[in-house]
Design a protein around this motif. Structure first.
Motif, mmCIF file in Angstrom:
data_model
loop_
_atom_site.group_PDB
_atom_site.id
_atom_site.type_symbol
_atom_site.label_atom_id
_atom_site.label_comp_id
_atom_site.label_asym_id
_atom_site.label_seq_id
_atom_site.Cartn_x
_atom_site.Cartn_y
_atom_site.Cartn_z
ATOM 1 N N LEU A 15 -0.337 -6.807 4.660
ATOM 2 C CA LEU A 15 -0.617 -5.542 3.975
ATOM 3 C C LEU A 15 0.449 -4.584 4.502
ATOM 4 O O LEU A 15 0.529 -4.323 5.701
ATOM 5 C CB LEU A 15 -2.033 -5.052 4.310
ATOM 6 C CG LEU A 15 -2.487 -3.733 3.680
ATOM 7 C CD1 LEU A 15 -2.330 -3.739 2.164
ATOM 8 C CD2 LEU A 15 -3.956 -3.454 4.027
ATOM 9 N N GLY B 109 -1.522 -6.374 9.005
ATOM 10 C CA GLY B 109 -0.880 -5.119 8.603
ATOM 11 C C GLY B 109 -0.583 -4.262 9.812
ATOM 12 O O GLY B 109 -1.393 -4.190 10.759
ATOM 13 N N GLY B 110 0.574 -3.629 9.801
ATOM 14 C CA GLY B 110 0.960 -2.768 10.916
ATOM 15 C C GLY B 110 2.436 -2.928 11.164
ATOM 16 O O GLY B 110 2.857 -3.864 11.845
ATOM 17 N N SER B 111 3.237 -2.031 10.544
ATOM 18 C CA SER B 111 4.691 -2.035 10.721
ATOM 19 C C SER B 111 5.336 -3.382 10.382
ATOM 20 O O SER B 111 6.264 -3.821 11.065
ATOM 21 C CB SER B 111 5.064 -1.592 12.141
ATOM 22 O OG SER B 111 4.597 -0.268 12.364
ATOM 23 N N ASN C 116 0.857 -1.188 0.000
ATOM 24 C CA ASN C 116 0.000 0.000 0.000
ATOM 25 C C ASN C 116 0.893 1.238 0.000
ATOM 26 O O ASN C 116 1.443 1.615 1.027
ATOM 27 C CB ASN C 116 -0.900 -0.029 1.253
ATOM 28 C CG ASN C 116 -1.730 1.237 1.391
ATOM 29 O OD1 ASN C 116 -1.844 2.025 0.457
ATOM 30 N ND2 ASN C 116 -2.323 1.436 2.563
ATOM 31 N N GLY D 154 2.671 -1.028 4.466
ATOM 32 C CA GLY D 154 2.719 0.391 4.125
ATOM 33 C C GLY D 154 4.151 0.843 3.925
ATOM 34 O O GLY D 154 4.750 0.644 2.863
ATOM 35 N N GLY D 155 4.736 1.428 4.960
ATOM 36 C CA GLY D 155 6.073 2.024 4.871
ATOM 37 C C GLY D 155 7.125 1.169 4.185
ATOM 38 O O GLY D 155 7.834 1.638 3.282
ATOM 39 N N ALA E 107 -0.613 0.045 15.453
ATOM 40 C CA ALA E 107 0.610 -0.524 14.854
ATOM 41 C C ALA E 107 0.877 0.034 13.462
ATOM 42 O O ALA E 107 1.883 -0.297 12.846
ATOM 43 C CB ALA E 107 0.479 -2.046 14.785
ATOM 44 N N ILE E 108 -0.011 0.892 12.962
ATOM 45 C CA ILE E 108 0.160 1.378 11.589
ATOM 46 C C ILE E 108 1.067 2.599 11.558
ATOM 47 O O ILE E 108 0.773 3.620 12.175
ATOM 48 C CB ILE E 108 -1.206 1.713 10.948
ATOM 49 C CG1 ILE E 108 -2.041 0.440 10.852
ATOM 50 C CG2 ILE E 108 -1.006 2.337 9.575
ATOM 51 C CD1 ILE E 108 -3.402 0.643 10.249
ATOM 52 N N GLY E 109 2.181 2.446 10.859
ATOM 53 C CA GLY E 109 3.120 3.554 10.672
ATOM 54 C C GLY E 109 3.815 3.984 11.955
ATOM 55 O O GLY E 109 4.432 5.041 12.012
ATOM 56 N N HIS F 11 -9.771 1.193 5.065
ATOM 57 C CA HIS F 11 -8.480 1.391 5.744
ATOM 58 C C HIS F 11 -8.700 2.353 6.920
ATOM 59 O O HIS F 11 -9.519 3.274 6.829
ATOM 60 C CB HIS F 11 -7.464 1.971 4.758
ATOM 61 C CG HIS F 11 -6.067 1.964 5.293
ATOM 62 N ND1 HIS F 11 -5.621 2.909 6.193
ATOM 63 C CD2 HIS F 11 -5.027 1.120 5.085
ATOM 64 C CE1 HIS F 11 -4.364 2.650 6.506
ATOM 65 N NE2 HIS F 11 -3.975 1.566 5.844
ATOM 66 N N GLU G 30 -5.591 -4.871 10.864
ATOM 67 C CA GLU G 30 -4.598 -3.815 11.049
ATOM 68 C C GLU G 30 -4.877 -3.068 12.352
ATOM 69 O O GLU G 30 -5.686 -2.123 12.369
ATOM 70 C CB GLU G 30 -4.667 -2.833 9.875
ATOM 71 C CG GLU G 30 -4.343 -3.457 8.541
ATOM 72 C CD GLU G 30 -3.717 -2.446 7.597
ATOM 73 O OE1 GLU G 30 -2.636 -2.751 7.079
ATOM 74 O OE2 GLU G 30 -4.273 -1.356 7.406
ATOM 75 N N LYS H 95 0.025 4.255 -0.414
ATOM 76 C CA LYS H 95 -0.660 5.458 0.110
ATOM 77 C C LYS H 95 -0.448 6.646 -0.847
ATOM 78 O O LYS H 95 -0.383 6.450 -2.053
ATOM 79 C CB LYS H 95 -0.189 5.768 1.537
ATOM 80 C CG LYS H 95 -0.292 4.550 2.432
ATOM 81 C CD LYS H 95 -0.132 4.873 3.883
ATOM 82 C CE LYS H 95 -0.146 3.581 4.690
ATOM 83 N NZ LYS H 95 -0.185 3.809 6.127
HETATM 84 C C1 PEP Z 1 -1.011 0.285 6.264
HETATM 85 O O1 PEP Z 1 -1.189 1.488 6.201
HETATM 86 O O2 PEP Z 1 -1.828 -0.497 5.748
HETATM 87 C C2 PEP Z 1 0.162 -0.191 6.993
HETATM 88 C C3 PEP Z 1 0.151 -1.401 7.450
HETATM 89 O O3 PEP Z 1 1.195 0.708 7.161
HETATM 90 P P1 PEP Z 1 2.644 0.405 7.843
HETATM 91 O O4 PEP Z 1 3.159 -0.875 7.248
HETATM 92 O O5 PEP Z 1 3.474 1.589 7.472
HETATM 93 O O6 PEP Z 1 2.395 0.293 9.303
#
Ligand code: PEP
Length: 256
Positions: free
Chosen positions: A234, A213-215, A9, A236-237, A173-175, A97, A169, A11
């Motif tokens: 899933l 999902g989450g870091s 993702n 993100g970063g 834990a996200i970002g 999301h 997610e 973003k």
């Molecule tokens: C996300 O936004 O779906 C996500 C999991 O982000 P990150 O991996 O950066 O925590």
């Protein structure tokens, strides 16, 4: 046996030039991977470019969008529909999301309208659910997950449920660099599968893929995806760098 699914993702990042460089580099590492389904989810502006770059390069890599509107077409300035995404050969769409829920006021009811519209257009939704830190601290994880799942996935047929991907997610834990432990994640995933079982049947629930999902990073991916009910990630970063995303995909492949 559920095939692992790992999604990037991006973003609101990645120009056309950056997207091109990413795909060229990622293909060097991942074009031959067959065991994992890979989904690249760029911003709308790069969907066509990424699709073109991937054409005839790998059966395993699909392209997804980050959001859509539930109506088919019409006077909805700034919005994009499932039909318009299918026109670009897009296969997946992220819905619900936490950033959309928190920053753009999306409710389970809105997510559900979008999920049903996606299925109608044969677009596969990746539906995100997850609790905030406050909800976790109050011991409400299962309550929140149950409400979000039952609301967002309401009125779907068994076939549509099986073609839906759920992404657990945890919002905290996200970002943040702070991921759930494999045990915390597995516990939530097992609860999600149990809820899906109650909403449908054993076979359907066993076929639905549930991503974490989450870091997620290359360092923690293998342990997370080694859990019984974690069917992918899933990301993100760590998905903005082709090498680190390829390492996560390989961690999914190397799970038995
Ligand atoms: C996300 O936004 O779906 C996500 C999991 O982000 P990150 O991996 O950066 O925590």
């Amino acid at each position: 046996m559920r095939k692992k699914i790992v999604a990037a993702n991006w973003k609101m990042n990645m120009t056309l030039g950056e997207s091109t460089r990413f795909i060229e580099s990622f293909l060097l590492d991942a074009a031959d991977i067959r065991e994992v389904e890979i989904v690249i989810i760029p911003p709308f502006t790069a969907l066509a470019k990424v699709t073109e770059l991937l054409e005839n390069k790998s059966q395993s890599i699909k392209v997804g969008a980050q959001n859509m509107h539930w109506e088919r077409n019409g006077a909805f300035t700034g919005e994009i529909s499932a039909a318009l995404l299918r026109d670009l050969f897009i296969h997946y769409v992220i819905l619900g999301h936490s950033e959309r829920r928190r920053l753009f006021g999306e409710t389970d009811e809105i997510v559900n309208k979008k999920v049903r519209a996606a299925h109608e257009a044969t677009l596969r939704p990746i539906v995100c659910v997850g609790e905030t830190l406050e909800q976790r601290d109050k011991g409400n994880v299962e309550k929140i997950l149950s409400i979000q799942l039952r609301g967002s996935l309401k009125d779907l047929s068994e076939k549509e449920l099986q073609e839906t991907v759920v992404a657990y997610e945890p919002v905290w834990a996200i970002g943040t660099g702070r991921n759930a432990t494999p045990e915390q994640a597995q516990e939530a995933h097992a609860f999600i599968r149990q809820t899906l079982r109650e909403m449908s049947d054993e076979t359907t629930a066993d076929r639905i893929r549930i991503q974490y999902g989450g870091s997620v990073k290359s360092e923690n991916a293998q342990e997370l995806m080694g859990q019984q009910d974690i069917d992918g990630a899933l990301v993100g970063g760590a998905s903005l760098d082709p090498r680190s995303f390829a390492a996560i995909v390989k961690a999914a492949r190397d799970q038995k």
